[in-house]
Scaffold this active site. Sequence first.
Site, PDB file in Angstrom:
ATOM      1  N   ARG A   1       0.819  -1.209   0.000  1.00 60.61           N
ATOM      2  CA  ARG A   1       0.000   0.000   0.000  1.00 60.61           C
ATOM      3  C   ARG A   1       0.860   1.270   0.000  1.00 60.61           C
ATOM      4  O   ARG A   1       0.356   2.347  -0.291  1.00 60.61           O
ATOM      5  CB  ARG A   1      -0.891   0.019   1.250  1.00 60.61           C
ATOM      6  CG  ARG A   1      -1.939  -1.071   1.268  1.00 60.61           C
ATOM      7  CD  ARG A   1      -2.536  -1.207   2.651  1.00 60.61           C
ATOM      8  NE  ARG A   1      -3.251  -0.027   3.061  1.00 60.61           N
ATOM      9  CZ  ARG A   1      -4.562   0.144   2.962  1.00 60.61           C
ATOM     10  NH1 ARG A   1      -5.292  -0.811   2.449  1.00 60.61           N
ATOM     11  NH2 ARG A   1      -5.135   1.236   3.374  1.00 60.61           N
TER      12      ARG A   1
ATOM     13  N   GLU B   1      -0.851   7.637 -19.896  1.00 59.17           N
ATOM     14  CA  GLU B   1      -0.620   6.501 -19.011  1.00 59.17           C
ATOM     15  C   GLU B   1       0.841   6.031 -19.114  1.00 59.17           C
ATOM     16  O   GLU B   1       1.450   5.668 -18.108  1.00 59.17           O
ATOM     17  CB  GLU B   1      -1.613   5.372 -19.352  1.00 59.17           C
ATOM     18  CG  GLU B   1      -1.444   4.060 -18.600  1.00 59.17           C
ATOM     19  CD  GLU B   1      -1.547   4.172 -17.082  1.00 59.17           C
ATOM     20  OE1 GLU B   1      -1.936   5.230 -16.566  1.00 59.17           O
ATOM     21  OE2 GLU B   1      -1.198   3.178 -16.402  1.00 59.17           O
TER      22      GLU B   1
ATOM     23  N   TRP C   1       2.130   6.167   6.281  1.00 60.61           N
ATOM     24  CA  TRP C   1       2.505   6.961   5.105  1.00 60.61           C
ATOM     25  C   TRP C   1       2.335   8.409   5.547  1.00 60.61           C
ATOM     26  O   TRP C   1       1.213   8.850   5.797  1.00 60.61           O
ATOM     27  CB  TRP C   1       1.580   6.601   3.946  1.00 60.61           C
ATOM     28  CG  TRP C   1       1.970   7.209   2.638  1.00 60.61           C
ATOM     29  CD1 TRP C   1       2.862   6.698   1.741  1.00 60.61           C
ATOM     30  CD2 TRP C   1       1.452   8.414   2.063  1.00 60.61           C
ATOM     31  NE1 TRP C   1       2.934   7.529   0.643  1.00 60.61           N
ATOM     32  CE2 TRP C   1       2.096   8.584   0.805  1.00 60.61           C
ATOM     33  CE3 TRP C   1       0.531   9.371   2.467  1.00 60.61           C
ATOM     34  CZ2 TRP C   1       1.829   9.663  -0.026  1.00 60.61           C
ATOM     35  CZ3 TRP C   1       0.264  10.451   1.629  1.00 60.61           C
ATOM     36  CH2 TRP C   1       0.914  10.580   0.399  1.00 60.61           C
TER      37      TRP C   1
ATOM     38  N   ASN D   1      -5.576   5.238  10.817  1.00 60.30           N
ATOM     39  CA  ASN D   1      -5.531   5.517   9.368  1.00 60.30           C
ATOM     40  C   ASN D   1      -6.449   6.695   9.090  1.00 60.30           C
ATOM     41  O   ASN D   1      -7.490   6.822   9.736  1.00 60.30           O
ATOM     42  CB  ASN D   1      -6.072   4.325   8.563  1.00 60.30           C
ATOM     43  CG  ASN D   1      -5.038   3.246   8.376  1.00 60.30           C
ATOM     44  OD1 ASN D   1      -3.945   3.339   8.911  1.00 60.30           O
ATOM     45  ND2 ASN D   1      -5.399   2.222   7.628  1.00 60.30           N
TER      46      ASN D   1
ATOM     47  N   LYS E   1      -0.395   2.711  -2.841  1.00 58.15           N
ATOM     48  CA  LYS E   1      -1.302   1.954  -3.706  1.00 58.15           C
ATOM     49  C   LYS E   1      -2.734   2.431  -3.548  1.00 58.15           C
ATOM     50  O   LYS E   1      -3.481   2.519  -4.500  1.00 58.15           O
ATOM     51  CB  LYS E   1      -1.183   0.462  -3.345  1.00 58.15           C
ATOM     52  CG  LYS E   1      -2.029  -0.455  -4.196  1.00 58.15           C
ATOM     53  CD  LYS E   1      -1.438  -0.573  -5.576  1.00 58.15           C
ATOM     54  CE  LYS E   1      -2.273  -1.407  -6.506  1.00 58.15           C
ATOM     55  NZ  LYS E   1      -1.964  -1.072  -7.917  1.00 58.15           N
TER      56      LYS E   1
ATOM     57  N   HIS F   1       2.071  23.399 -29.932  1.00 54.19           N
ATOM     58  CA  HIS F   1       1.639  24.470 -29.022  1.00 54.19           C
ATOM     59  C   HIS F   1       2.483  24.514 -27.755  1.00 54.19           C
ATOM     60  O   HIS F   1       2.017  24.969 -26.723  1.00 54.19           O
ATOM     61  CB  HIS F   1       0.154  24.295 -28.686  1.00 54.19           C
ATOM     62  CG  HIS F   1      -0.708  24.332 -29.899  1.00 54.19           C
ATOM     63  ND1 HIS F   1      -0.931  25.472 -30.620  1.00 54.19           N
ATOM     64  CD2 HIS F   1      -1.353  23.338 -30.550  1.00 54.19           C
ATOM     65  CE1 HIS F   1      -1.695  25.194 -31.656  1.00 54.19           C
ATOM     66  NE2 HIS F   1      -1.963  23.902 -31.644  1.00 54.19           N
TER      67      HIS F   1
ATOM     68  N   LYS G   1       3.335   5.821 -15.973  1.00 55.16           N
ATOM     69  CA  LYS G   1       4.086   4.614 -15.577  1.00 55.16           C
ATOM     70  C   LYS G   1       5.564   4.956 -15.442  1.00 55.16           C
ATOM     71  O   LYS G   1       6.244   4.513 -14.531  1.00 55.16           O
ATOM     72  CB  LYS G   1       3.934   3.491 -16.619  1.00 55.16           C
ATOM     73  CG  LYS G   1       2.621   2.744 -16.633  1.00 55.16           C
ATOM     74  CD  LYS G   1       2.390   1.816 -15.480  1.00 55.16           C
ATOM     75  CE  LYS G   1       1.666   2.411 -14.341  1.00 55.16           C
ATOM     76  NZ  LYS G   1       0.373   2.895 -14.297  1.00 55.16           N
TER      77      LYS G   1
HETATM   78  C1  G6P Z   1      -2.695   5.749  -6.533  1.00 57.85           C
HETATM   79  C2  G6P Z   1      -2.039   4.538  -7.146  1.00 57.85           C
HETATM   80  C3  G6P Z   1      -2.323   4.484  -8.642  1.00 57.85           C
HETATM   81  C4  G6P Z   1      -3.824   4.521  -8.882  1.00 57.85           C
HETATM   82  C5  G6P Z   1      -4.489   5.719  -8.192  1.00 57.85           C
HETATM   83  C6  G6P Z   1      -6.005   5.587  -8.199  1.00 57.85           C
HETATM   84  O1  G6P Z   1      -2.092   6.905  -7.009  1.00 57.85           O
HETATM   85  O2  G6P Z   1      -0.651   4.565  -6.931  1.00 57.85           O
HETATM   86  O3  G6P Z   1      -1.791   3.295  -9.196  1.00 57.85           O
HETATM   87  O4  G6P Z   1      -4.065   4.581 -10.255  1.00 57.85           O
HETATM   88  O5  G6P Z   1      -4.095   5.770  -6.820  1.00 57.85           O
HETATM   89  O6  G6P Z   1      -6.351   4.469  -7.444  1.00 57.85           O
HETATM   90  P1  G6P Z   1      -7.670   3.617  -7.612  1.00 57.85           P
HETATM   91  O7  G6P Z   1      -7.521   2.501  -6.619  1.00 57.85           O
HETATM   92  O8  G6P Z   1      -8.811   4.521  -7.278  1.00 57.85           O
HETATM   93  O9  G6P Z   1      -7.745   3.126  -9.011  1.00 57.85           O
END
Ligand code: G6P
Length: 614
Positions: A27, A487, A74, A98, A609, A510, A491
Amino acid sequence: MCGIVGYVGQKTALPILLDGLKRLEYRGYDSAGFALFSGSNFLIKRNAGPVEGLADISEDLGKTEHLGIAHTRWATHGAPTEINAHPHRAGEIVLVHNGIIENYSQIKERLMKHGAQFSSQTDTEVFAQLIEHHRKLLTNKTPKENPESIILAALKTSMSEVEGHYAILLMSQTVPGKIFGIQNGAPLVVSKLKDGCLIASDIQAIIPYHNEVCFLPQGEIFIIDSGDIHCKNMHFEKIDWSADKVEKDGFESFMLKEVFQQPLVVADSLSGRLPIDSKAPFIWDHQKSHEVLWKNAKRLYLIACGTSFHAAMTAKYFFERWAKIDCQVDIASEFRYRDPIFEPGTVVGVISQSGETADTLAALRLANAAGVSTFSICNVKNSTISRESGFQYPTKAGPEIGVASTKAFTSQLTILCALALDIGRLRGINQSGENSDLSFHALARLPHDLDRILKQSEIFINMGATLKDQRIILFVGRGTMYPIALEGALKFKELTYLPSEGFAAGELKHGPIAYIDKDVSIVVLAPKDEWYAKTISNLEEIRARGGHIIAIGTEGDTETSKVANEFIGLPEAAWGTQPILSVIPLQLLAYGCAKALGRNIDKPRNLAKSVTVE
Ligand code: G6P
């Protein structure tokens, strides 16, 4: 983001807590800690760093305690230091938490006037001190009251004073053998084992022990002891994910395993849903209400964050073309604070792998409160977003552990493709169900095409490694390839920490073209689609300025391969499945580069995550 584990039972608690924390590592976190309770004293250990470090400093500890709570943090309020790590102690209690307490500074000021002193910068310590403050007041006021009732009353009063979304676990020296807790907008899952009770913020920490779990209801205070969980409105359910689905299976990283799982999970997401012939409907879990919803739909909002937002952006092209529905896409953190127009016939769809992203959940709640129809595309069946959305079109990607999302994205796109195609059929557009962009036959052969692309994985990974010294990497595409370019750039930055940006090819002139010189690499998505000729012109413009071009196009395309410095040919595909195929090389380019740079593939720095705070 933050993770919680708690255990009370006949076994020694520490190994179970540390195992749970390890399983929640994916996470994202930057410090960890635990508190054990022996019946008289707390044993608290915290570490600014990985769970392994915590395990090392605790090697000779925890041999006798059967009760404990643990946490991965975190950082939000205060740096990731040992002092700020959880659990936090206040007088007789310890707490893990949390989420976020939004009004923590006002409460802190108030408590300081009563003489409270704080050692950390966290909102969690403020919550702990608030509960302890009320516990002490109540004890002085009603000294004969039993300590358990006092804790419950202190929790209730504290709950009424704090603002925010949170989940907490608490142990008190005054009530040995018990864990108290609240789920208030951040999930907690509990399971009754043969030898005790296990609670966590995420089912990953529980499934190796038992597959029957209860997602604790929001706003209820609960108590856990070695024999039972005491809480109102509990419903246990069986989880169909098994522990072996969260192993690496011989791959170097979860991310690489997940990239290679894509043919399988796309097939699983389609399984049982494909129509029997081109005129028949796709098969959904709630067929009748699905038909009513979409026949009356006038406007569609697709809302998400991160990678899921790129799935939404791609789907806009599908919904407008096949279903002829006004489709607007938005980032959840913006949508929730705008004034979106909700009229009769508005449908709001939220897309989320985890089903727990705070902003996406808030956007869903906004739509629910406005009384419009909502649906979700989630990968976690029992997540908060799944449960709170009107309809569900679940993806079946299985647990995704790598922080950089891969298989969840392609599964989302697969469902969105099928949905848009089916809605077009329902609304009387493309009655035949067959068109040049996509037929259900093209969808059905997707797993096979994905397999073919993955056979070239070494080429993409090696090419990625050659990019490790670049000062910036650019990604461009037109039409559905535009969100795929975004995307690809996402990545790349997530995994390599190198600057990377994605653009619509038509926007190059532009601004972004100013980046281009001989030291800049640019990945151009140039499949043989209806915008092919225009994309090739853009390619020429980049070449004229000396940019290093990596073109991802269609097998056998000699024109593109002549203009580009490097060319990767993918199988010829229908327009609708092209984005799903084209993202695979981008995932592997990023992976190859990150590996060459020695990055932590599954847990990139600073990222989480599941983003459960705003
Ligand atoms: C975080 C993760 C991404 C994910 C985003 C949205 O930034 O690191 O990998 O795309 O959240 O998360 P979700 O669970 O709502 O798709």
